[in-house]
Design an enzyme around this catalytic site. Structure first.
Site, PDB file in Angstrom:
ATOM      1  N   TYR A   1       0.834  -1.197   0.000  1.00 43.29           N
ATOM      2  CA  TYR A   1       0.000   0.000   0.000  1.00 43.29           C
ATOM      3  C   TYR A   1       0.872   1.251   0.000  1.00 43.29           C
ATOM      4  O   TYR A   1       0.664   2.182  -0.789  1.00 43.29           O
ATOM      5  CB  TYR A   1      -0.920  -0.018   1.216  1.00 43.29           C
ATOM      6  CG  TYR A   1      -1.922   1.116   1.241  1.00 43.29           C
ATOM      7  CD1 TYR A   1      -3.081   1.055   0.471  1.00 43.29           C
ATOM      8  CD2 TYR A   1      -1.716   2.245   2.037  1.00 43.29           C
ATOM      9  CE1 TYR A   1      -4.003   2.083   0.486  1.00 43.29           C
ATOM     10  CE2 TYR A   1      -2.629   3.275   2.060  1.00 43.29           C
ATOM     11  CZ  TYR A   1      -3.778   3.193   1.287  1.00 43.29           C
ATOM     12  OH  TYR A   1      -4.693   4.224   1.299  1.00 43.29           O
ATOM     13  N   ALA A   2       1.876   1.270   0.879  1.00 42.38           N
ATOM     14  CA  ALA A   2       2.769   2.429   0.956  1.00 42.38           C
ATOM     15  C   ALA A   2       3.531   2.616  -0.351  1.00 42.38           C
ATOM     16  O   ALA A   2       3.679   3.738  -0.847  1.00 42.38           O
ATOM     17  CB  ALA A   2       3.745   2.263   2.124  1.00 42.38           C
TER      18      ALA A   2
END
Length: 258
Positions: A157-158
């Site tokens: 996600y990051a």
């Protein structure tokens, strides 16, 4: 035109059936834009169109999986065919997936990057040529504070959201000569259905909510409407000298130091 008016403009919002996407669509319609809503949640998408129509706005819904190139291309084509132009794109659709660098599978890694990052490229790839023909436009890509700081357990996600910021800067430089402004937004914790699901799946939702609240300097989550109002600003002439930026709407999460 009044401050922030979008009269006569046409917008596409992905992930528009609920959450931040819905709030963005409502904000753009309120400012006078006609809006195409794309999502995979058909029932909620049609309900949002109904809300817009009841308020006197104009919009339509189309099923679109942003992870599939031909579906994104079709959404753009149908919008231009219906309204004759395209001025605004909000790349909002995304998924949240929690896992570490070591533990995440390659399949899950690829899925998160496809939905959260490659879909942003798809949207811009097909929208920008129409904006050039229209004489300019504005694009907002949804990133996250997790692309700007580390949180344990959110590797893909990051990475995807950091990629959105980098891609935004690159596209902003490339298409500024065509009067197209491109920015990204980095929300903190916004009370969306996606985050509500995260809380519901934990063993102690109240403790997690209290902890996440404390991470923000303002001591609370944000609401989708607070992001929608920023999106409205960024696609309007009121922000005519802003491009290639990542703007946090995070209640002070990044500066809180917790």
């Amino acid at each position: 035109m009044t401050w922030g008016s979008l009269e006569g403009r046409v917008a596409i919002v992905t992930g528009a059936a609920r959450g931040i996407g819905k709030a963005a669509a409502l904000a753009l319609v309120e400012a006078g834009a006609k809006v195409a809503l794309g999502d995979i949640l058909d029932e909620a998408g049609y309900e949002t169109v109904g809300e817009i129509a009841a308020a006197g706005g104009e919009a339509f819904y189309q099923h679109v999986d942003v992870g599939v190139t031909v579906e994104v291309e079709k959404l753009v084509a149908v919008t231009v065919e219906r309204y004759g132009r395209l001025d605004i794109l909000v790349n909002n659709a995304g998924i949240a997936f929690q896992d570490t660098v070591v533990d995440i599978s390659e399949e899950d890694w690829d899925r998160v990057l496809n939905i959260n990052l490659t879909s942003v490229w798809r949207g811009m790839k097909f929208a920008i040529p129409h904006m050039i023909r229209a004489g300019g436009g504005a694009i907002v890509n949804l990133a996250s504070v997790q692309g700007l700081m580390g949180f344990p357990g959110w590797s893909a996600y990051a990475a995807s959201k950091g990629g959105v910021d980098a891609l935004t800067r690159q596209a902003a430089v490339e298409y500024a000569p065509h009067n197209i402004r491109i920015n990204s937004i980095a929300p903190g914790t916004i009370m969306t259905p996606m985050n509500e699901r995260i809380f519901e799946e934990t063993e102690d939702p109240e403790a997690l909510i209290d902890n996440w609240n404390s991470l923000h300097a303002l001591g609370r989550f944000g609401q989708p409407e607070e992001v929608g109002s920023l999106i409205r600003f960024l696609v309007s002439d009121a922000s005519s000298f802003i491009t290639g930026d990542t703007i946090r709407v995070d209640g002070g999460l990044l500066i809180n130091g917790r």
